[in-house]
Scaffold this motif. Structure first.
Motif, PDB file in Angstrom:
ATOM      1  N   MET A 206      -5.441  50.383  20.430  1.00  0.00           N
ATOM      2  CA  MET A 206      -4.285  49.611  20.910  1.00  0.00           C
ATOM      3  C   MET A 206      -4.425  48.153  20.495  1.00  0.00           C
ATOM      4  N   LYS A 207      -3.258  47.508  20.360  1.00  0.00           N
ATOM      5  CA  LYS A 207      -3.272  46.148  19.817  1.00  0.00           C
ATOM      6  C   LYS A 207      -4.156  45.183  20.636  1.00  0.00           C
ATOM      7  N   TYR A 208      -4.043  45.245  21.967  1.00  0.00           N
ATOM      8  CA  TYR A 208      -4.712  44.226  22.777  1.00  0.00           C
ATOM      9  C   TYR A 208      -6.053  44.664  23.343  1.00  0.00           C
ATOM     10  N   LYS A 209      -6.363  45.961  23.274  1.00  0.00           N
ATOM     11  CA  LYS A 209      -7.614  46.408  23.903  1.00  0.00           C
ATOM     12  C   LYS A 209      -8.195  47.609  23.174  1.00  0.00           C
ATOM     13  N   SER A 210      -9.524  47.695  23.163  1.00  0.00           N
ATOM     14  CA  SER A 210     -10.152  48.852  22.535  1.00  0.00           C
ATOM     15  C   SER A 210     -10.630  49.841  23.585  1.00  0.00           C
TER      16      SER A 210
ATOM     17  N   ASP B 142     -10.563  50.701  28.281  1.00  0.00           N
ATOM     18  CA  ASP B 142     -10.271  50.248  29.642  1.00  0.00           C
ATOM     19  C   ASP B 142     -11.507  49.561  30.198  1.00  0.00           C
TER      20      ASP B 142
ATOM     21  N   ASP C 295      -8.586  45.346  35.281  1.00  0.00           N
ATOM     22  CA  ASP C 295      -7.382  46.132  35.009  1.00  0.00           C
ATOM     23  C   ASP C 295      -7.330  47.228  36.064  1.00  0.00           C
TER      24      ASP C 295
ATOM     25  N   SER D 222      -7.009  38.494  26.961  1.00  0.00           N
ATOM     26  CA  SER D 222      -7.677  39.489  26.139  1.00  0.00           C
ATOM     27  C   SER D 222      -9.021  38.869  25.748  1.00  0.00           C
TER      28      SER D 222
END
Ligand code: ATP
Ligand code: MG
Length: 430
Positions: free
Chosen positions: A1-5, A7, A42, A74
């Protein structure tokens, strides 16, 4: 995902040495000068980001200095084992990007241990759901829907969607909302009752999850003007058959939720598991027992909330009350033989009615008589009644208040806790 690799909940000591990109909300900032701690969370958990002078970029430390609770960030950094942080792990930041700033202070305190009035919480519902205990209610809601769909699909039921815009009452006329519909006035559905009965002709076994409307000026902790209902209707079944289906479904939901490891761990205290056969009491037995306990209930009257609280002295948790008098049930419920009781049940959880159901009358003449007896005009129901002379099989079903089921399973005292955006007489926002 763009903002996170990954959770944040996946950050573990086993991942030590890996460079990852995390995204979430600032929980807390502690600035000790040469070392700065940033707690980021999160929905899966929180992790400590530790900036150390000398080993981390100066500019990253400056960004940390500008952060407040709920700023959206981020973080790109390396996961390290830690002996001091709670989870045994921390992140050494390489870059911190501020994705959005939050107003400071927030309009509502989102700390888990701060108690805030329900009205304020509902005014700021999305913020309220940032607290794990409140979010969990709706995670259970979602998991319950998934369990219900799995349960009915496995038993050959068809999921249906019936209209919310209707022209006739389904549960009696009084509590309908009127809506402008071009040059006419129509009503919002109180339940899918008439449609689901008609659908047993073609589909035989149907279920529907939907939102319904009741226009009464309720002032209670168990009624709303808009609520979610789970309805079933089954051809060639009677009241006893659909009670068995309900019991099996309740047991299946219970075990499904307890099997979901993510939920089960955090739910240990609040979730009320149902594991055995659900006790059945006849209405008459309940009335006799109530009268023995000093109440004054006449056979034929509905049980008041005071009566139902008293029932707690001899029936706890989940139970059925069956064989209700004709006067307490709607026109479509079948009479048991020639007597004054019906083939009906309410499924109760403590003093709370969660579900009503029973065998339906399939004989058109009898339904017309029942309509007349309850002061309704059969002609208004012609669009429905006409099918009863076209091969309507015997059938039975129930309607279950989904928000009330959630209240019962999670031990909530107000239905507003079990609805994301409740609608009552006074509240129509957010
Ligand atoms: P009650 O006696 O509690 O007012 P009811 O007998 O009028 O309920 P039914 O017509 O039997 O309700 O509807 C089936 C189920 O739908 C109820 O058992 C309840 O769980 C749910 N339900 C009915 N009305 C409401 C409401 N206003 N708000 C929330 N749930 C409701
Ligand atoms: Mg009812």
């Amino acid at each position: 995902m763009k903002y996170k690799s990954m959770d944040i909940g996946q950050v573990s000591p086993e991942a030590a040495g890996r460079k990852e990109r995390l995204a979430g909300w600032v929980d807390e900032v502690r600035d000790l000068g040469k070392i700065k701690f940033l707690l980021v969370r999160d929905r899966t958990g929180s992790v400590q980001v530790t900036w150390k002078k000398g080993s981390c970029e100066e500019s990253t430390g400056e960004v940390i200095g500008t952060l407040h609770q709920n700023d959206v960030v981020s973080v790109v950094g390396t996961i390290e084992r830690s002996t001091v942080s709670k989870r045994g792990v921390e992140v050494l930041p390489e870059q911190i990007h501020v994705l959005n700033r939050a107003k400071h202070p927030l309009p509502m305190d989102i700390a888990e241990d701060i108690s805030t009035g329900l009205d304020v919480r509902l005014d700021y519902r999305p913020l309220d759901l940032m607290r794990p205990s409140k979010r969990r209610i709706f995670e259970v809601f979602s998991e319950t829907i998934s369990a219900v769909r799995g349960f009915f699909h496995a038993r050959g039921f068809a999921e249906v969607v019936t209209p919310r815009i209707i022209s006739a009452a389904t549960e009696g006329g009084a509590n309908l909302f009127n809506v402008r519909y071009f040059d006419r006035t129509v009503n919002l559905a109180q339940s899918p009752q008439l449609y689901k009965e008609q659908l047993v002709m073609g589909l035989e076994k149907v279920f529907e999850l939907g939102t319904y409307f009741r226009a009464e000026p309720f002032d209670s902790t168990r009624h709303l003007n808009e609520f979610v209902s789970l309805d079933i209707e089954v051809a060639f079944a009677d009241c006893g058959d659909v009670m068995v289906i309900l019991q099996d479904m309740i047991l299946a939901i219970s075990s499904e939720i307890c099997r979901n490891s993510q939920l089960a761990d955090s739910l240990a205290q609040e979730f009320r598991k149902v594991s055995g056969p659900i006790p059945v009491y006849k209405y008459e037995e309940v009335v006799n027992a109530l009268n023995e306990h000093g109440m004054k209930v006449n056979f034929g009257s509905d049980l008041s909330s005071e009566d139902l609280k008293k029932v707690q002295q001899f029936a706890e948790g989940a139970y059925f009350i069956t064989d209700w008098p004709t006067s307490t049930k709607p026109f479509y419920i079948k009479q048991r033989g020639e007597g004054d009781v019906t083939e009906s049940f309410d499924f109760m959880w403590g003093p709370l009615e969660v579900c009503s159901g029973g065998s339906r009358e399939e004989n058109r003449d009898k339904i017309e008589k029942k309509l007349l007896a309850s002061g309704m005009n059969p002609a208004t129901f012609e669009e429905h009644l006409k099918f009863f002379a076209c091969g309507m099989p015997p059938h039975a079903g129930w309607g279950l208040g989904f928000n009330r089921l959630l209240m019962a399973m999670m031990g909530l005292s107000n239905i507003r806790e079990a609805v994301l955006y409740p609608r009552d007489r006074f509240r129509i926002t957010p």
